[in-house]
Design an enzyme around this catalytic site. Structure first.
Site, PDB file in Angstrom:
ATOM      1  N   LYS A 175       0.833  -1.206   0.000  1.00  0.00           N
ATOM      2  CA  LYS A 175       0.000   0.000   0.000  1.00  0.00           C
ATOM      3  C   LYS A 175       0.872   1.261   0.000  1.00  0.00           C
ATOM      4  CE  LYS A 175      -3.174   3.035   1.038  1.00  0.00           C
ATOM      5  NZ  LYS A 175      -4.446   3.363   0.433  1.00  0.00           N
ATOM      6  N   CYS A 224      -4.035  10.685   0.910  1.00  0.00           N
ATOM      7  CA  CYS A 224      -3.305   9.432   0.680  1.00  0.00           C
ATOM      8  C   CYS A 224      -1.889   9.698   0.192  1.00  0.00           C
ATOM      9  CB  CYS A 224      -4.025   8.588  -0.348  1.00  0.00           C
ATOM     10  SG  CYS A 224      -5.753   8.346   0.050  1.00  0.00           S
TER      11      CYS A 224
HETATM   12  N1  SAJ Z   1      -1.524  14.714  -9.268  1.00  0.00           N
HETATM   13  C1  SAJ Z   1      -0.570  15.464  -9.956  1.00  0.00           C
HETATM   14  N2  SAJ Z   1      -0.091  14.997 -11.146  1.00  0.00           N
HETATM   15  C2  SAJ Z   1      -0.509  13.811 -11.679  1.00  0.00           C
HETATM   16  C3  SAJ Z   1      -1.469  13.040 -10.976  1.00  0.00           C
HETATM   17  C4  SAJ Z   1      -1.966  13.508  -9.767  1.00  0.00           C
HETATM   18  O1  SAJ Z   1      -0.154  16.548  -9.510  1.00  0.00           O
HETATM   19  O2  SAJ Z   1      -0.055  13.473 -12.764  1.00  0.00           O
HETATM   20  C5  SAJ Z   1      -2.054  15.185  -7.981  1.00  0.00           C
HETATM   21  C6  SAJ Z   1      -3.573  15.349  -7.957  1.00  0.00           C
HETATM   22  O3  SAJ Z   1      -3.975  16.598  -8.458  1.00  0.00           O
HETATM   23  C7  SAJ Z   1      -3.861  15.199  -6.477  1.00  0.00           C
HETATM   24  C8  SAJ Z   1      -2.813  14.185  -6.003  1.00  0.00           C
HETATM   25  O4  SAJ Z   1      -1.805  14.204  -7.006  1.00  0.00           O
HETATM   26  O5  SAJ Z   1      -3.650  16.410  -5.796  1.00  0.00           O
HETATM   27  C9  SAJ Z   1      -3.304  12.773  -5.792  1.00  0.00           C
HETATM   28  O6  SAJ Z   1      -4.305  12.419  -6.720  1.00  0.00           O
HETATM   29  P1  SAJ Z   1      -4.455  10.955  -7.355  1.00  0.00           P
HETATM   30  O7  SAJ Z   1      -5.599  10.962  -8.265  1.00  0.00           O
HETATM   31  O8  SAJ Z   1      -3.168  10.526  -7.905  1.00  0.00           O
HETATM   32  O9  SAJ Z   1      -4.716   9.980  -6.125  1.00  0.00           O
HETATM   33  P2  SAJ Z   1      -5.705   9.933  -4.847  1.00  0.00           P
HETATM   34  O10 SAJ Z   1      -4.974  10.473  -3.670  1.00  0.00           O
HETATM   35  O11 SAJ Z   1      -7.041  10.501  -5.147  1.00  0.00           O
HETATM   36  O12 SAJ Z   1      -5.874   8.342  -4.679  1.00  0.00           O
HETATM   37  C10 SAJ Z   1      -4.726   7.541  -4.505  1.00  0.00           C
HETATM   38  C11 SAJ Z   1      -4.766   6.357  -5.462  1.00  0.00           C
HETATM   39  N3  SAJ Z   1      -3.443   5.741  -5.535  1.00  0.00           N
HETATM   40  C12 SAJ Z   1      -2.772   5.642  -6.693  1.00  0.00           C
HETATM   41  O13 SAJ Z   1      -3.205   6.019  -7.754  1.00  0.00           O
HETATM   42  C13 SAJ Z   1      -1.416   4.998  -6.631  1.00  0.00           C
HETATM   43  C14 SAJ Z   1      -5.801   5.361  -4.983  1.00  0.00           C
HETATM   44  O14 SAJ Z   1      -5.745   4.165  -5.741  1.00  0.00           O
HETATM   45  C15 SAJ Z   1      -5.572   5.010  -3.521  1.00  0.00           C
HETATM   46  O15 SAJ Z   1      -6.602   4.197  -3.040  1.00  0.00           O
HETATM   47  C16 SAJ Z   1      -5.612   6.274  -2.700  1.00  0.00           C
HETATM   48  O16 SAJ Z   1      -4.602   7.152  -3.182  1.00  0.00           O
HETATM   49  C17 SAJ Z   1      -5.360   5.880  -1.257  1.00  0.00           C
HETATM   50  O17 SAJ Z   1      -6.329   5.684  -0.506  1.00  0.00           O
HETATM   51  O18 SAJ Z   1      -4.237   5.649  -0.879  1.00  0.00           O
END
Ligand code: SAJ
Length: 434
Positions: free
Chosen positions: A212, A266
């Site tokens: 995780k 997360c």
């Molecule tokens: N972000 C960027 N650039 C990118 C992608 C995302 O700056 O290219 C930013 C987003 O704007 C946001 C943050 O990162 O602020 C996180 O967003 P996210 O969509 O990547 O992830 P979360 O936090 O909504 O959900 C994540 C997921 N993990 C992964 O994709 C590895 C999800 O599967 C997990 O269940 C969740 O974290 C968790 O509970 O840990």
């Protein structure tokens, strides 16, 4: 193993959907939350959190009589711990590292002790540092006189669902179950296979904890490199978005998107579990966190540049406060930090978050419509790629605002169209104004 009664401790974003889904699949579920307000709200069929489809699911579970909400656990065949593991700035840490607060996990484990029976299964779902299940949860549960792995089953199973998609992903995603013994992992599989349609992968508890944390750390580090590329592009007069697009044509390269920072509960948090657990061997993970945490300051500098180095009294329309597109979740949102930084540096901010128009945020002026944010603005600052913002027509916007400067931190707006509508466009990661 056959399960009839389940106790879910912690009724938040994970515990509540999990408890309700088990209940609608025929299990007797006692949903437990220590917060009397949460218990009262849910018992009346109302929700204290927002997630698409959750209200209908909870109400169905309550109506079926299979889900009851309580403040204390009861004896059950299985217990799931889904309480928060929040992070705080550790004042004792000179490098600015953060530390996990494991007190809710401890308290939840403790509250199970009087109800544990021979043959029970306990599953920890809360994101936790490596070895938590074996070194923290097991010893507490063993105060019952029963031995973990011998008299009762104990496993770790992380949730990996995406906010906004929780109900679907809970069922469809692959699920990892790490037992402190193989029999514990098998017992966990028997429980989750009641509703999980995705693959169920069995391993040991510490591996599952690591998996995780590795998933979210991998993403954090990859976003950090994208953010660092944006800084380099800015310095060398390159358009990082174009450069990434070209680089990503390489079959083995997949660079993520730079932006105003990494938010949510997360990805911006989980890497610290690894740094805290082993600070001497995690310099890359720590640095990635610091790079991503510094992004709001870069956005501040970009706005400063767009407004000729003087923010005092300048009115900025901030578009989006959520931590990512098309969710209403404001937790750890870098957009909120950017808005605060602007205010601290003398700007007048009207912030508009379409998914939470009523949000009251300390020290921030939030407005309830796009029109209200636009009127009187000198510059528009786009921080979140909500669909409603992406689809804005610059010609329409030009009629609603005196502003002729837009600052796009996420590469959502077609530069040419905005220029044609009379706007000067500044972009994060682009070394010149267009
Ligand atoms: N972000 C960027 N650039 C990118 C992608 C995302 O700056 O290219 C930013 C987003 O704007 C946001 C943050 O990162 O602020 C996180 O967003 P996210 O969509 O990547 O992830 P979360 O936090 O909504 O959900 C994540 C997921 N993990 C992964 O994709 C590895 C999800 O599967 C997990 O269940 C969740 O974290 C968790 O509970 O840990």
């Amino acid at each position: 193993m056959n399960f009839q009664k389940l106790c879910v401790l912690g009724l938040g974003y994970i515990g509540l959907p999990t408890a309700s889904t088990f209940a609608t699949h025929g299990l007797q579920v006692v949903g437990v939350d220590v917060n009397p307000l949460v218990v009262e709200t849910l018992s009346e069929g109302n929700l204290h959190i927002h997630e698409p489809g959750l209200r209908t699911l909870v109400q169905a579970a309550l109506r079926s009589g299979n889900l009851v909400i309580r403040q204390e656990p009861e004896p059950a065949d299985a217990f799931i711990i889904a309480v928060p593991t929040p992070f705080y700035d550790d004042p004792g840490n000179l490098q600015g590292d953060k530390s996990a607060d494991m007190s809710y996990v401890r308290a939840a484990s403790q509250s199970i002790v009087p109800h544990l029976r021979s043959g029970s299964l306990v599953i920890l779902e809360s994101t936790s540092p490596p070895r938590t299940t074996a070194d923290i949860v097991a010893p507490i549960l063993e105060q019952s006189g029963l031995k973990a792995g011998q008299d009762f089953f104990l496993a770790y199973s992380p949730e990996r669902v995406l906010p906004g998609q929780i109900l679907r992903e809970l069922v469809d995603n692959a699920r990892v179950i790490g037992g402190i013994t193989p029999a514990s992992a098998n017992a966990g599989r028997d429980l989750y296979s009641i509703f999980v349609r995705g693959e169920i992968v069995l391993t040991d508890a510490t591996t599952a904890e690591m998996v995780k944390l590795m998933e979210n750390t991998y993403r954090d580090v990859n976003i950090a490199i994208a953010n660092e590329f944006a800084r380099l592009a800015d310095r060398f007069g390159v358009d990082v978005w174009e450069a990434i697009q070209i680089a990503n044509r390489h079959p083995r390269v997949r660079i993520l998107n730079p932006g105003p920072g990494v938010g949510g509960h997360c990805i911006s948090v989980d890497p610290w579990f690894l740094v805290e657990a082993a600070p001497d061997i995690t310099p890359l993970i720590r640095t990635a966190r610091q790079v991503n945490d510094a992004q709001p300051h870069l956005v501040l500098e970009l706005v400063r540049r767009a407004l000729s180095d003087d923010l005092t009294g300048r009115q900025v329309a901030v578009l989006g406060l959520a931590y990512k597109p098309d969710v209403d979740d404001l937790r750890e949102s870098p957009a909120i930090e950017v808005a605060h930084l602007l205010v601290q540096n003398g700007a007048r901010v009207d912030a508009f978050e379409p998914y939470k128009t009523g949000a009251v945020l300390d020290g921030l002026n939030t407005v309830s419509s796009l029109t209200a944010a636009l009127e009187g603005a000198e510059a528009l600052l786009l921080l979140v790629g909500h669909s409603a913002f992406r689809s804005l027509d610059p010609q329409d916007v030009a009629l609603l605002t005196p502003a002729r400067i837009v600052i796009d931190t996420i590469n959502a707006w077609p530069v040419e169209a905005w220029r044609a509508a009379g706007f000067k466009v500044y972009q994060l990661g682009v070394g010149r104004s267009l």
